[in-house]
Write a protein that holds these residues in place. Structure first.
Motif, mmCIF file in Angstrom:
data_model
loop_
_atom_site.group_PDB
_atom_site.id
_atom_site.type_symbol
_atom_site.label_atom_id
_atom_site.label_comp_id
_atom_site.label_asym_id
_atom_site.label_seq_id
_atom_site.Cartn_x
_atom_site.Cartn_y
_atom_site.Cartn_z
ATOM 1 N N LEU A 185 14.533 -14.868 46.874
ATOM 2 C CA LEU A 185 13.651 -15.721 47.669
ATOM 3 C C LEU A 185 14.396 -16.434 48.799
ATOM 4 O O LEU A 185 13.839 -16.634 49.888
ATOM 5 C CB LEU A 185 12.976 -16.745 46.750
ATOM 6 N N PHE A 224 5.929 -12.942 54.624
ATOM 7 C CA PHE A 224 5.974 -14.398 54.532
ATOM 8 C C PHE A 224 5.469 -15.012 55.832
ATOM 9 O O PHE A 224 5.949 -14.671 56.923
ATOM 10 C CB PHE A 224 7.398 -14.878 54.243
ATOM 11 N N LEU A 278 7.872 -20.550 54.857
ATOM 12 C CA LEU A 278 8.967 -20.666 53.888
ATOM 13 C C LEU A 278 9.026 -22.071 53.279
ATOM 14 O O LEU A 278 9.875 -22.326 52.419
ATOM 15 C CB LEU A 278 10.305 -20.330 54.559
ATOM 16 N N ASP A 279 8.137 -22.951 53.702
ATOM 17 C CA ASP A 279 8.096 -24.304 53.150
ATOM 18 C C ASP A 279 6.669 -24.828 53.213
ATOM 19 O O ASP A 279 6.271 -25.459 54.193
ATOM 20 C CB ASP A 279 9.036 -25.238 53.927
ATOM 21 N N TYR A 315 6.559 -21.557 50.198
ATOM 22 C CA TYR A 315 6.599 -20.101 50.325
ATOM 23 C C TYR A 315 5.177 -19.559 50.241
ATOM 24 O O TYR A 315 4.542 -19.597 49.189
ATOM 25 C CB TYR A 315 7.480 -19.490 49.238
#
Length: 498
Positions: A318, A348, A351-352, A354
């Motif tokens: 990840l 994706f 990523l913040d 995920y």
């Protein structure tokens, strides 16, 4: 508001905050899960065969656990079926989930007492995330319908066997059982058309507030509901219907049809459940993508889709993934799957936390001429073009025509329209241009006169359902593949063309 709706709100915020904390430590969580899985399975047959005792890091894991599809796991699953313990996971599976295979016929995916609760919790967390964000919990005080497979289970060896939705029906929390429809007896009906008819009889007089299922089969339920009630739209029948929960297919091509059937644009929540694990779910009405289920007994690996078929493709954890890049998703789970290729590709978009979008199937693409067209390109092209035409698509399938009777080869699109475009040829050319804009290889083939622009074949009303019925795959969790590199499905559609 009723007591369930009221009590759910503080609980929803509690869970939502816990999920946010998990997201901040996602990489650490994933490494802990990998080590936990390996430690627990160290003394299994698979663990012994793959030297789990000496796995500490992801590099160790990659060096010892190869990428497997179902065929790679089948010898171990056969041993479980014969009665052996401690093969892929300690003890025996609690269930086998039966899915349709391609090279090996039916597939039997293990579910364990460790893994099943995570399937249930993910579905719960999807709804709680929705409540926490929107404040709408009123659907908990009315009836909910889950269009799913039969909960009746068979046995293979001494292990219960069923479809995923049928297995998880046994795990619905008690506090939702009184809200849940249809009745158990109706849910056990195997024939889909008979089942839908019975579901309509049971639900048409109820206060339905949440409806869940694969979009194509929910559409069939809605259409027949309106036919039998004489209503103009679903909201006339169910005025408090406020949430549609779906999974299995991209909803975008269906949304204009659903808005018309329902009578207004209502909220929806997308889920990504698979037999191998509940991968992700929509946690926001405003942000794109589905939250990856990073703390649920699954260790995720990602292989760049354009390198998947190399002899030794890279495998990323990840913490190594990038935005907007297509990956094949690989799972190792507390159900005893190891380095398992589930066949899906994802990208994706955040990523913040995920968050991912499903872009297609690693084997569901068209590259008969080297174009490597994927589902994401096909679906986004269609979504763009529909917006410019007075048209509604009920279902579609795309396949290559390599050996036409005359002229150049082409991509053949099979469309079942609810409302046909006012200018079908203009629609066709605009769709072809949209796909060229997304795929430069396809564009080169068109401009180089290797392919001619796409051809549309019109399918009669109900044609896709009739084709699925002939295949014995009408309803339930069965999905119509959107695209294929061969003409197996295309040839089955021939009797249903206009």
């Amino acid at each position: 508001m009723g007591i369930k709706g009221t009590l759910s709100k503080p609980y929803a915020h509690l869970i939502s905050n816990a999920l946010k904390r998990d997201a901040k430590r996602g990489v650490d969580l994933q490494h802990k899960i990998m080590r936990s899985l390996v430690t627990k399975a160290r003394k299994t047959a698979f663990g012994s065969d793959h030297d789990f005792a000496n796995i500490e890091t992801h590099t160790d894991f990659k060096n010892r656990v190869p990428i497997h599809d179902y065929e790679g796991h089948k010898p171990y699953i056969d041993r479980i079926i014969k009665g052996e313990n401690d093969v892929l996971w300690p003890g025996k599976p609690a269930y086998f989930c039966k899915t349709s295979g391609t090279t090996s016929g039916a597939k039997y995916i293990p579910l364990t007492k460790d893994s099943v609760p995570y399937h249930v919790n993910a579905a719960k967390n999807a709804l709680l995330s929705y409540i926490a964000e929107t404040g709408n919990s009123s659907f908990l005080d009315g009836k909910m319908i889950f269009l799913q497979g039969s909960p009746e289970l068979e046995k293979i060896g001494d292990i219960p066997l069923g479809r995923l939705s049928g297995i998880t029906a046994h795990w619905v929390p008690n506090y939702l059982q009184k809200n849940r429809m249809p009745t158990w007896k109706t849910n056990c009906i195997d024939d889909w058309e008979t089942k839908v008819d019975k579901v309509i009889k049971e639900t048409r007089v109820e206060d339905m507030r949440l409806i869940s299922g694969i979009p194509s089969w929910v559409q069939m339920y809605f259409e027949q509901l309106l036919e039998k009630t004489g209503a103009n739209n679903v909201k006339e029948v169910f005025p408090n219907f406020s949430l549609f929960v779906y999974g299995g297919l991209n909803y975008a091509p269906y949304k204009p049809v659903f808005d018309k059937l329902i009578g207004e644009d209502i909220d929806s929540v997308e889920t990504y459940p698979a037999s191998e694990g509940f991968i992700a779910y929509q946690d926001s009405q405003s942000e794109p993508g589905l939250r990856l289920n990073i703390n649920a007994g699954m260790f995720f690996e990602f292989i760049p889709a354009d390198q998947f078929f190399e002899e030794n493709p890279p495998r990323y954890h990840l913490g190594e993934v990038e935005l907007n890049k297509n990956y094949a998703i690989i799972l190792s789970t507390n159900a005893g799957l190891w380095g398992y290729n589930i066949g899906d590709t994802v990208k994706f978009v955040s990523l913040d936390p995920y968050r991912i979008v499903v872009t297609g199937r690693i084997k569901h693409f068209i590259s008969a001429f080297g174009e490597h067209v994927i589902a994401e390109e096909v679906e986004s092209s269609l979504e763009e073009v529909i917006a410019h035409f007075d048209a509604q698509v009920k279902e579609f399938h795309l396949a290559p025509q390599i050996n036409p009777e005359d002229g150049l080869p082409y991509h053949e699109w099979f469309f079942e329209f609810d409302d046909e475009p006012h200018n079908l040829d203009a629609f066709r050319l605009k769709l072809d241009k949209a796909l060229q804009d997304r795929n430069p290889y396809y564009k080169d083939l068109i401009q180089g006169n290797i392919l001619r622009p796409l051809v549309i074949s019109r399918v009669e009303k109900g044609g896709f359902n009739e084709m699925m019925k002939k295949r014995g795959k009408l309803g339930g969790q069965n999905k119509i593949p959107r695209l294929s590199d061969n003409r197996e499905l295309a040839d089955l559609m021939k009797p249903f063309l206009k």
